[in-house]
Structure formats: structure tokens, C-alpha cells
Design a protein around this motif. Sequence first.
Motif, PDB file in Angstrom:
ATOM      1  N   ILE A  44       8.125  17.602  12.208  1.00 23.26           N
ATOM      2  CA  ILE A  44       9.340  17.098  11.569  1.00 23.26           C
ATOM      3  C   ILE A  44       9.677  17.914  10.326  1.00 23.26           C
ATOM      4  O   ILE A  44      10.825  18.343  10.138  1.00 23.26           O
ATOM      5  N   ILE A  45       8.693  18.158   9.480  1.00 25.29           N
ATOM      6  CA  ILE A  45       8.939  18.880   8.227  1.00 25.29           C
ATOM      7  C   ILE A  45       9.346  20.321   8.485  1.00 25.29           C
ATOM      8  O   ILE A  45      10.357  20.807   7.944  1.00 25.29           O
ATOM      9  N   PHE A  46       8.591  21.037   9.317  1.00 25.84           N
ATOM     10  CA  PHE A  46       8.911  22.437   9.575  1.00 25.84           C
ATOM     11  C   PHE A  46      10.232  22.590  10.327  1.00 25.84           C
ATOM     12  O   PHE A  46      11.009  23.521  10.062  1.00 25.84           O
ATOM     13  N   SER A  47      10.518  21.684  11.243  1.00 27.55           N
ATOM     14  CA  SER A  47      11.782  21.755  11.966  1.00 27.55           C
ATOM     15  C   SER A  47      12.961  21.413  11.057  1.00 27.55           C
ATOM     16  O   SER A  47      14.046  21.983  11.212  1.00 27.55           O
ATOM     17  N   ALA A  48      12.759  20.501  10.133  1.00 29.26           N
ATOM     18  CA  ALA A  48      13.835  20.183   9.185  1.00 29.26           C
ATOM     19  C   ALA A  48      14.136  21.386   8.296  1.00 29.26           C
ATOM     20  O   ALA A  48      15.309  21.702   8.051  1.00 29.26           O
ATOM     21  N   PHE A  49      13.095  22.073   7.845  1.00 30.87           N
ATOM     22  CA  PHE A  49      13.324  23.300   7.069  1.00 30.87           C
ATOM     23  C   PHE A  49      14.000  24.372   7.922  1.00 30.87           C
ATOM     24  O   PHE A  49      14.892  25.080   7.448  1.00 30.87           O
ATOM     25  N   ALA A  50      13.591  24.496   9.172  1.00 29.49           N
ATOM     26  CA  ALA A  50      14.215  25.472  10.069  1.00 29.49           C
ATOM     27  C   ALA A  50      15.682  25.119  10.312  1.00 29.49           C
ATOM     28  O   ALA A  50      16.543  26.007  10.383  1.00 29.49           O
ATOM     29  N   ALA A  51      15.984  23.839  10.428  1.00 28.37           N
ATOM     30  CA  ALA A  51      17.375  23.421  10.606  1.00 28.37           C
ATOM     31  C   ALA A  51      18.198  23.724   9.351  1.00 28.37           C
ATOM     32  O   ALA A  51      19.355  24.143   9.450  1.00 28.37           O
ATOM     33  N   LEU A  52      17.606  23.519   8.176  1.00 28.46           N
ATOM     34  CA  LEU A  52      18.294  23.851   6.929  1.00 28.46           C
ATOM     35  C   LEU A  52      18.585  25.349   6.857  1.00 28.46           C
ATOM     36  O   LEU A  52      19.693  25.764   6.500  1.00 28.46           O
ATOM     37  N   VAL A  53      17.616  26.165   7.212  1.00 29.30           N
ATOM     38  CA  VAL A  53      17.820  27.610   7.249  1.00 29.30           C
ATOM     39  C   VAL A  53      18.874  27.967   8.298  1.00 29.30           C
ATOM     40  O   VAL A  53      19.716  28.841   8.083  1.00 29.30           O
ATOM     41  N   GLY A  54      18.850  27.271   9.429  1.00 30.29           N
ATOM     42  CA  GLY A  54      19.845  27.511  10.473  1.00 30.29           C
ATOM     43  C   GLY A  54      21.254  27.178  10.015  1.00 30.29           C
ATOM     44  O   GLY A  54      22.207  27.890  10.353  1.00 30.29           O
ATOM     45  N   VAL A  55      21.404  26.102   9.244  1.00 33.22           N
ATOM     46  CA  VAL A  55      22.726  25.764   8.706  1.00 33.22           C
ATOM     47  C   VAL A  55      23.199  26.862   7.761  1.00 33.22           C
ATOM     48  O   VAL A  55      24.351  27.324   7.842  1.00 33.22           O
ATOM     49  N   MET A  56      22.311  27.317   6.866  1.00 32.33           N
ATOM     50  CA  MET A  56      22.693  28.389   5.941  1.00 32.33           C
ATOM     51  C   MET A  56      22.998  29.683   6.694  1.00 32.33           C
ATOM     52  O   MET A  56      23.927  30.407   6.333  1.00 32.33           O
ATOM     53  N   GLN A  57      22.235  29.969   7.731  1.00 27.84           N
ATOM     54  CA  GLN A  57      22.475  31.178   8.515  1.00 27.84           C
ATOM     55  C   GLN A  57      23.818  31.093   9.242  1.00 27.84           C
ATOM     56  O   GLN A  57      24.555  32.076   9.288  1.00 27.84           O
ATOM     57  N   ASN A  58      24.154  29.936   9.785  1.00 26.99           N
ATOM     58  CA  ASN A  58      25.433  29.796  10.458  1.00 26.99           C
ATOM     59  C   ASN A  58      26.595  29.899   9.477  1.00 26.99           C
ATOM     60  O   ASN A  58      27.637  30.466   9.814  1.00 26.99           O
ATOM     61  N   ILE A  59      26.429  29.375   8.270  1.00 19.27           N
ATOM     62  CA  ILE A  59      27.468  29.533   7.249  1.00 19.27           C
ATOM     63  C   ILE A  59      27.659  31.010   6.933  1.00 19.27           C
ATOM     64  O   ILE A  59      28.790  31.505   6.861  1.00 19.27           O
ATOM     65  N   MET A  60      26.557  31.719   6.760  1.00 17.31           N
ATOM     66  CA  MET A  60      26.647  33.145   6.454  1.00 17.31           C
ATOM     67  C   MET A  60      27.293  33.922   7.596  1.00 17.31           C
ATOM     68  O   MET A  60      28.187  34.747   7.377  1.00 17.31           O
ATOM     69  N   VAL A  61      26.881  33.639   8.819  1.00 17.86           N
ATOM     70  CA  VAL A  61      27.394  34.389   9.967  1.00 17.86           C
ATOM     71  C   VAL A  61      28.877  34.104  10.190  1.00 17.86           C
ATOM     72  O   VAL A  61      29.638  35.009  10.515  1.00 17.86           O
ATOM     73  N   ASN A  62      29.294  32.868  10.006  1.00 24.24           N
ATOM     74  CA  ASN A  62      30.673  32.514  10.324  1.00 24.24           C
ATOM     75  C   ASN A  62      31.655  32.751   9.187  1.00 24.24           C
ATOM     76  O   ASN A  62      32.849  32.890   9.455  1.00 24.24           O
TER      77      ASN A  62
END
Length: 106
Positions: A21-39
Motif C-alpha cells: 500500500i505504501i510503496f504503491s501510493a508513492f508510485a501513484a503520486l510519482v505517476g500523477v506528477m509524471q503525467n502532469i509533466m508529460v501532458n
Amino acid sequence: MTVPKEAPQSTFVTVLAWMIIIFSAFAALVGVMQNIMVNFLMPAVIASSPVARGETIPFALFRVFAFLLLVFAAFMAYCGYALLKRRNWARRVLIVVCGAGIAWGL
């Protein structure tokens, strides 16, 4: 008539579920930031480049890949929660994901 005792829950499964749960939540947070950057940021960088070619096919694939990583991280966080609730399908998903990670490493 006696009621049988409930089997104690494994501490290992509980700790593993919380780690997922903890590592996936951090990965999801990074994924949100990455999608903001990419888009939002990458199109501006590509448009201001000396060779402005517009959106290329690899960049479009990178957008899709970044979104799929975000979806996978959110799904794994949900699987961690389901594992904490001792759902059998979550155990199977975890086994498949760990097996895929081992195969990828080989």
C-alpha cells in the motif's frame, strides 16, 4: 457446543500488505506528477525546440506508457488493501506480479 477459535492472522501478510500500500501510493503520486509533466510541460518544450515537429509518435506512446504506469500503481495499491482484507484474488495478483518481476530480472 463450543465455537472454534478463529485462526490468527499472519503478521507477515499484514506487513507485506502495508508495504504494498505504501510503496504503491508513492508510485501513484510519482505517476500523477509524471503525467502532469508529460501532458503539460513536454509539449511546451517540444514546441519551443529548434526543430518543432509537433507531436511525434514516440511522444504519444510515452504519454500512454506514463498513464498505464499510473493505473498500474493505483491498482497495486488497491491490491495491497485487498490483501490486507485477506482477499484470495489479491494473493494471486501479488504472486503473478512478483513472478513477472523475477522473469523481467532474468
